[in-house]
Design an enzyme around this catalytic site. Structure first.
Site, mmCIF file in Angstrom:
data_model
loop_
_atom_site.group_PDB
_atom_site.id
_atom_site.type_symbol
_atom_site.label_atom_id
_atom_site.label_comp_id
_atom_site.label_asym_id
_atom_site.label_seq_id
_atom_site.Cartn_x
_atom_site.Cartn_y
_atom_site.Cartn_z
ATOM 1 N N CYS A 95 35.974 40.147 51.335
ATOM 2 C CA CYS A 95 37.098 40.770 52.036
ATOM 3 C C CYS A 95 37.082 42.270 51.738
ATOM 4 O O CYS A 95 37.012 42.682 50.572
ATOM 5 C CB CYS A 95 38.403 40.144 51.561
ATOM 6 S SG CYS A 95 39.877 40.971 52.211
ATOM 7 N N CYS A 106 42.146 36.038 54.135
ATOM 8 C CA CYS A 106 41.759 36.067 52.726
ATOM 9 C C CYS A 106 42.851 35.417 51.893
ATOM 10 O O CYS A 106 44.036 35.716 52.054
ATOM 11 C CB CYS A 106 41.547 37.518 52.297
ATOM 12 S SG CYS A 106 41.218 37.724 50.535
ATOM 13 N N CYS A 154 34.085 32.607 62.683
ATOM 14 C CA CYS A 154 33.731 33.797 63.444
ATOM 15 C C CYS A 154 34.523 34.970 62.863
ATOM 16 O O CYS A 154 35.725 35.099 63.100
ATOM 17 C CB CYS A 154 34.072 33.549 64.913
ATOM 18 S SG CYS A 154 33.429 34.780 66.034
ATOM 19 N N CYS A 193 40.403 43.404 49.500
ATOM 20 C CA CYS A 193 40.590 43.162 48.059
ATOM 21 C C CYS A 193 39.293 42.866 47.318
ATOM 22 O O CYS A 193 39.304 42.650 46.116
ATOM 23 C CB CYS A 193 41.581 42.032 47.838
ATOM 24 S SG CYS A 193 40.952 40.411 48.355
ATOM 25 N N CYS A 241 44.522 38.434 49.451
ATOM 26 C CA CYS A 241 45.375 39.525 49.954
ATOM 27 C C CYS A 241 46.009 39.236 51.308
ATOM 28 O O CYS A 241 46.831 40.013 51.785
ATOM 29 C CB CYS A 241 44.596 40.840 50.004
ATOM 30 S SG CYS A 241 43.357 40.937 51.326
#
Length: 162
Positions: free
Chosen positions: A78, A126, A149, A81, A129
């Site tokens: 991510c 995520c 995706c 974070c 976060c």
């Protein structure tokens, strides 16, 4: 035959552009996350493109992500974070123009219902976060049959250590 993938690809290539708008997720708003920042802090941490996708649930244009052609060994994390979300061993070429994976790392992502644009999809965010990463569909390869995706701008690549 028109399917979701073709519809999204056609819409994106037809000039809808960088952001397809704000998604329709609501379950995510009720969750609490280990990493939180104020809106001003997110603007300082993220580029404007990352902010549009991760915080406003936008979508990048297909075939624009540098991560689409990333084939090294490592993990995709991510961008909000830095939590690893997908292993390179689960990445595959879906032909959609977005980095695609058949499974996330354990406990790295969560999903919520997205009913924007007249369709119901499963939004992927995520787990640390809450940043919007993309959507998951049930038209992927074995062994899971899933296609995560993801927006490449919402992620970064961590090469494996030698």
């Amino acid at each position: 035959m028109l399917n979701r993938r073709l519809l999204l690809l056609t819409a994106a290539l037809g000039g809808i552009g960088w952001r397809l708008g704000v998604g329709g997720t609501t379950a995510k708003a009720a969750e609490s996350f280990a990493v939180t920042h104020s809106d001003d802090e997110w603007h300082k941490i993220l580029t404007s493109d990352q902010y549009a996708v991760l915080r406003e649930e936008g979508t990048e244009r297909p075939f624009t992500s540098e991560l689409l052609n990333e084939h090294g060994k490592g993990n995709f994390a991510c961008a909000g974070c830095d939590q690893d979300a997908f292993a390179s061993t689960t990445k595959f070429d879906s032909g959609t123009g977005w980095p695609s994976f058949w499974a996330p790392l354990d406990h790295a992502v969560a999903t919520s219902r997205d009913s924007s644009y007249g369709m119901v999809r499963n939004e992927v965010h995520c787990s640390r976060c809450g940043g919007h990463l993309g959507h998951v569909f049930d038209d992927g390869p074995k062994p899971t049959g899933l296609r995560y995706c993801m927006n490449g701008v919402a992620m970064k690549f961590h090469p494996a250590s030698a």
